[in-house]
Design a protein around this motif. Structure first.
Motif, short mmCIF file in Angstrom:
data_model
loop_
_atom_site.label_atom_id
_atom_site.label_comp_id
_atom_site.label_asym_id
_atom_site.label_seq_id
_atom_site.Cartn_x
_atom_site.Cartn_y
_atom_site.Cartn_z
N ALA A 271 -5.67 -2.32 -1.65
CA ALA A 271 -7.06 -2.22 -2.09
C ALA A 271 -7.27 -1.11 -3.12
O ALA A 271 -8.30 -1.09 -3.80
CB ALA A 271 -7.97 -1.97 -0.88
N SER A 272 -6.30 -0.21 -3.27
CA SER A 272 -6.42 0.92 -4.19
C SER A 272 -5.75 0.68 -5.54
O SER A 272 -5.65 1.61 -6.34
CB SER A 272 -5.80 2.17 -3.55
OG SER A 272 -6.46 2.49 -2.35
N ALA B 64 -4.91 -0.88 2.83
CA ALA B 64 -5.55 0.21 2.08
C ALA B 64 -4.83 0.48 0.77
O ALA B 64 -5.47 0.72 -0.26
CB ALA B 64 -5.62 1.47 2.93
N VAL B 65 -3.51 0.42 0.80
CA VAL B 65 -2.75 0.63 -0.44
C VAL B 65 -3.09 -0.47 -1.45
O VAL B 65 -3.42 -0.19 -2.60
CB VAL B 65 -1.23 0.69 -0.16
CG1 VAL B 65 -0.44 0.63 -1.47
CG2 VAL B 65 -0.87 1.95 0.61
N TRP C 198 0.99 5.06 5.87
CA TRP C 198 0.36 4.15 4.93
C TRP C 198 -0.16 2.89 5.64
O TRP C 198 0.47 2.38 6.55
CB TRP C 198 1.35 3.73 3.86
CG TRP C 198 1.80 4.82 2.96
CD1 TRP C 198 1.54 6.17 3.06
CD2 TRP C 198 2.61 4.67 1.79
NE1 TRP C 198 2.14 6.85 2.04
CE2 TRP C 198 2.82 5.96 1.24
CE3 TRP C 198 3.20 3.58 1.18
CZ2 TRP C 198 3.56 6.16 0.10
CZ3 TRP C 198 3.94 3.78 0.03
CH2 TRP C 198 4.12 5.06 -0.51
N GLY D 248 -6.61 -1.23 -8.17
CA GLY D 248 -7.41 -1.53 -9.35
C GLY D 248 -7.04 -2.86 -9.97
O GLY D 248 -6.96 -3.89 -9.29
N LEU E 12 -2.45 8.52 -5.68
CA LEU E 12 -2.27 7.09 -5.89
C LEU E 12 -3.09 6.62 -7.09
O LEU E 12 -2.60 5.84 -7.92
CB LEU E 12 -2.63 6.31 -4.63
CG LEU E 12 -2.48 4.79 -4.71
CD1 LEU E 12 -1.06 4.38 -5.12
CD2 LEU E 12 -2.88 4.15 -3.38
N GLY E 13 -4.31 7.10 -7.21
CA GLY E 13 -5.15 6.71 -8.35
C GLY E 13 -4.53 7.11 -9.68
O GLY E 13 -4.54 6.32 -10.64
N TRP F 37 -3.73 11.94 -0.89
CA TRP F 37 -3.09 10.65 -1.18
C TRP F 37 -3.92 9.81 -2.14
O TRP F 37 -3.37 9.25 -3.10
CB TRP F 37 -2.83 9.89 0.11
CG TRP F 37 -2.38 8.48 -0.07
CD1 TRP F 37 -3.02 7.36 0.37
CD2 TRP F 37 -1.20 8.02 -0.74
NE1 TRP F 37 -2.30 6.23 0.00
CE2 TRP F 37 -1.17 6.62 -0.67
CE3 TRP F 37 -0.15 8.67 -1.41
CZ2 TRP F 37 -0.17 5.84 -1.24
CZ3 TRP F 37 0.86 7.89 -1.97
CH2 TRP F 37 0.84 6.50 -1.88
N GLN F 38 -5.21 9.70 -1.92
CA GLN F 38 -6.03 8.83 -2.76
C GLN F 38 -6.02 9.25 -4.23
O GLN F 38 -5.82 8.40 -5.11
CB GLN F 38 -7.46 8.73 -2.20
CG GLN F 38 -7.54 7.90 -0.93
CD GLN F 38 -6.97 6.50 -1.10
OE1 GLN F 38 -7.18 5.82 -2.10
NE2 GLN F 38 -6.20 6.04 -0.11
#
Length: 195
Positions: free
Chosen positions: A160-161, A157-158, A153, A163, A116-117, A112-113
């Motif tokens: 915070a990802s 956390a979403v 989810w 940017g 998402l990035g 996921w990370q």
């Protein structure tokens, strides 16, 4: 689940999901000026097809060839132009787009990370990222969705990802489910500044 498992699931029925777009996708994106869009984990293409129908140039990406074939057939029947890409999001790098959409992709955090990035990085200047998925509170307070907490989810956390994207909406939303209590989803809409 792997691609073969999803292929079997999609092959078992005419449509696994509704032919209509997700209600939050339609609500959030109606009125947004069309441009280029990429729908990651598009499945049978319900959201991609809707976007194409309202003027977007859409790339729909999924690792299930069966799902993509179903979406392709619907697009032909409706006279819609969608680019269908058979790819695993573990490796796929989305093109820069005015809209990047992920709806209900539930995978382990190690996958996921990075997905998402890459989705965040693909949002063009002035573009929008829309994320909709089962929230972690759905496990105890909602209905449906994965029953594995690490695949659900977390709103915080979403957010915070994201940017340098500017968050326009971030909340837990309720989605009515016939014959059951509401499902609880994470809904995040963010934009990259135009300059």
């Amino acid at each position: 689940m792997d691609a073969d498992s999803w292929d079997r699931r999609y092959a078992e029925t005419e449509l696994v999901w509704s032919a209509d777009p997700n209600r939050f996708v339609a609500d959030e994106l109606t009125g947004l000026p069309p441009g280029s869009a990429v729908d990651l984990a598009a499945g049978e293409g319900r959201n991609a097809l809707w976007l194409a129908g309202v003027g977007w140039r859409v790339t729909a990406v999924d690792f299930s060839a069966v799902a993509l074939d179903k979406g392709r057939q619907i697009a032909v029947a409706r006279g819609l132009d969608v680019t269908w890409v058979h790819a695993d999001l573990a490796d796929y790098r989305p093109p820069t787009a005015d809209l990047v959409l992920i709806a209900y992709l539930h995978v382990p955090p190690a996958l996921w990370q990075p997905v998402l990035g890459r989705a965040v990085a693909a949002v063009a200047p002035g573009g929008t990222l829309l994320l909709v998925g089962h929230d972690s509170t759905n496990l105890t307070e909602g209905t449906g969705g994965p029953q594995d907490l690490e695949r659900l989810w977390s709103l915080d956390a979403v957010v915070a990802s994201l940017g340098d994207l500017v968050v326009r909406r971030a909340e837990r939303v309720h989605r009515p489910v016939e014959g059951a209590r509401d499902a609880i989803d994470t809904l995040v809409r963010a934009e990259r500044p135009a300059s």
